[in-house]
Design an enzyme around this catalytic site. Structure first.
Site, PDB file in Angstrom:
ATOM      1  CD  GLU A 203       0.198  -1.034  14.165  1.00  0.00           C
ATOM      2  OE1 GLU A 203       0.362   0.171  13.983  1.00  0.00           O
ATOM      3  OE2 GLU A 203      -0.528  -1.819  14.111  1.00  0.00           O
TER       4      GLU A 203
ATOM      5  CG  ASP B 179      -1.793 -13.408   4.554  1.00  0.00           C
ATOM      6  OD1 ASP B 179      -1.982 -14.697   4.988  1.00  0.00           O
ATOM      7  OD2 ASP B 179      -2.095 -13.067   3.676  1.00  0.00           O
TER       8      ASP B 179
ATOM      9  CD  GLU C 112      -9.816  -0.732   9.349  1.00  0.00           C
ATOM     10  OE1 GLU C 112      -8.579  -0.857   8.974  1.00  0.00           O
ATOM     11  OE2 GLU C 112     -10.781  -0.464   8.475  1.00  0.00           O
ATOM     12  CG  PHE C 113      -8.101  -6.874   9.710  1.00  0.00           C
ATOM     13  CD1 PHE C 113      -7.648  -5.622   9.209  1.00  0.00           C
ATOM     14  CD2 PHE C 113      -8.174  -7.875   8.922  1.00  0.00           C
ATOM     15  CE1 PHE C 113      -7.563  -5.372   8.043  1.00  0.00           C
ATOM     16  CE2 PHE C 113      -7.965  -7.678   7.562  1.00  0.00           C
ATOM     17  CZ  PHE C 113      -7.573  -6.558   7.088  1.00  0.00           C
TER      18      PHE C 113
HETATM   19  C1  LIG Z   1      -4.764  -8.345   8.188  1.00  0.00           C
HETATM   20  S1  LIG Z   1      -4.218  -6.682   7.871  1.00  0.00           S
HETATM   21  C2  LIG Z   1      -4.205  -6.151   9.623  1.00  0.00           C
HETATM   22  C3  LIG Z   1      -4.201  -4.720   9.604  1.00  0.00           C
HETATM   23  C4  LIG Z   1      -4.170  -3.954  10.972  1.00  0.00           C
HETATM   24  N1  LIG Z   1      -2.850  -4.530  11.529  1.00  0.00           N
HETATM   25  C5  LIG Z   1      -5.352  -4.572  11.954  1.00  0.00           C
HETATM   26  O1  LIG Z   1      -4.969  -5.351  12.850  1.00  0.00           O
HETATM   27  O2  LIG Z   1      -6.455  -4.257  11.728  1.00  0.00           O
HETATM   28  C6  LIG Z   1      -2.348  -6.929   7.610  1.00  0.00           C
HETATM   29  C7  LIG Z   1      -1.893  -5.639   7.020  1.00  0.00           C
HETATM   30  O3  LIG Z   1      -0.351  -6.051   6.891  1.00  0.00           O
HETATM   31  C8  LIG Z   1      -0.122  -5.199   5.592  1.00  0.00           C
HETATM   32  N2  LIG Z   1       1.193  -5.971   5.201  1.00  0.00           N
HETATM   33  C9  LIG Z   1       1.093  -7.316   4.578  1.00  0.00           C
HETATM   34  N3  LIG Z   1       2.354  -7.816   4.268  1.00  0.00           N
HETATM   35  C10 LIG Z   1       3.052  -6.835   4.637  1.00  0.00           C
HETATM   36  C11 LIG Z   1       4.514  -6.603   4.849  1.00  0.00           C
HETATM   37  N4  LIG Z   1       5.355  -7.554   4.275  1.00  0.00           N
HETATM   38  N5  LIG Z   1       5.228  -5.527   5.106  1.00  0.00           N
HETATM   39  C12 LIG Z   1       4.373  -4.511   5.971  1.00  0.00           C
HETATM   40  N6  LIG Z   1       2.896  -4.557   5.955  1.00  0.00           N
HETATM   41  C13 LIG Z   1       2.471  -5.685   5.369  1.00  0.00           C
HETATM   42  C14 LIG Z   1      -1.238  -5.293   4.782  1.00  0.00           C
HETATM   43  O4  LIG Z   1      -1.293  -4.452   3.778  1.00  0.00           O
HETATM   44  C15 LIG Z   1      -2.436  -5.134   5.802  1.00  0.00           C
HETATM   45  O5  LIG Z   1      -2.932  -3.912   5.998  1.00  0.00           O
END
Ligand SMILES: C[S@@+](CC[C@H](N)C(=O)[O-])C[C@H]1O[C@@H](n2cnc3c(N)ncnc32)[C@H](O)[C@@H]1O
Length: 232
Positions: free
Chosen positions: A62, A136, A210-211
């Site tokens: 994941e 993102d 969560e998001f």
């Molecule tokens: C918008 S959140 C979504 C979190 C979760 N997947 C959810 O749907 O609730 C995106 C997550 O990806 C992590 N993230 C962003 N860029 C990343 C990267 N290059 N490698 C690993 N994780 C990353 C961020 O820290 C963040 O917690």
């Protein structure tokens, strides 16, 4: 119990020691069996993650696991699968590890590691499936997106044939761009997609992240979903 913080701990994350740390930075030390932060240790496990889990079960990945809502539920539903989860934020890692420990789950590990470094710590064909929930969309800087053409060069190497990439997003543009991109790749096929996951035929089995819950509460936005299979 008092936490012992090694003198060199900061080196794993910062270029120089700081006076004050976000309390969650050192809290990751409370979960040594669940959170990995040392790059050397992770790189040494490249191709050997099954040994770390202590079984021969498939290893799913994941990317951006947040506070582990999705990983915890997946690990509970699938005790015969292992889950490697990448996350950068310390607080989210700690919250995820807490859920893992409270549920006595032995089939999840959280790695404080960037997806861009996967080649360093994941071996050839080591991964059975990949989950990317609400990454993102980088509207202003598309080249920073996790899923772009170069990502499929990585999955060519790490993902087993017939393995799937599962993507969820509230961002309609990201969804459409991925559909267009996969059409151009002969090694990958979109097996299922919907721009409205919560009104689709698979809504019952969907695990809300969560998001996803946040977006639902806030603005009732449609959620896009894609399943991509690696066919060769
Ligand atoms: C918008 S959140 C979504 C979190 C979760 N997947 C959810 O749907 O609730 C995106 C997550 O990806 C992590 N993230 C962003 N860029 C990343 C990267 N290059 N490698 C690993 N994780 C990353 C961020 O820290 C963040 O917690």
């Amino acid at each position: 119990m008092e936490r012992i913080v090694p003198d060199s701990f900061w080196m794993h994350f910062f270029s120089r020691p700081k006076k004050n740390y976000n309390p969650y930075v050192t809290m990751i030390l409370d979960y040594p069996e669940i959170i990995f932060y040392d790059k050397k240790q992770m790189d040494a496990l490249r191709g050997k993650w099954r040994e770390e889990f202590g079984n021969d079960n498939p290893v799913a990945l994941e990317i951006g696991s947040g506070s582990g809502v999705f990983a915890k539920e997946m690990a509970l539903r699938h005790p015969d699968r292992n889950f490697l989860c990448l996350e950068l934020r310390f607080k989210r890692l700690c919250l995820a590890a807490k859920k893992t420990r409270n549920n006595n789950l032995r089939n999840i590990r959280f790695l404080r590691r960037r997806a861009e470094e996967i080649d360093d710590f994941i071996g050839d064909l080591e991964i059975s499936d990949i989950y990317i929930n609400f990454p993102d969309p980088w509207e202003e800087k598309l080249k920073n997106r996790i899923i772009q053409e170069s990502f499929f060069t990585v999955t060519d190497r790490i993902l087993q044939t017939s393995g799937r990439i599962y993507f969820k997003s509230d961002h309609d543009g990201y969804y459409q761009d991925i559909l267009r991109l996969v059409e151009r790749l002969d090694r990958y096929v979109v097996r299922y997609h919907t721009p409205d996951l919560h009104n689709s035929s698979i809504r019952e089995t969907n695990i809300k992240t969560e998001f996803e819950l946040l977006f639902l509460c806030k603005h009732q936005k449609n959620i896009n979903y894609i399943e991509i299979e690696k066919v060769k």
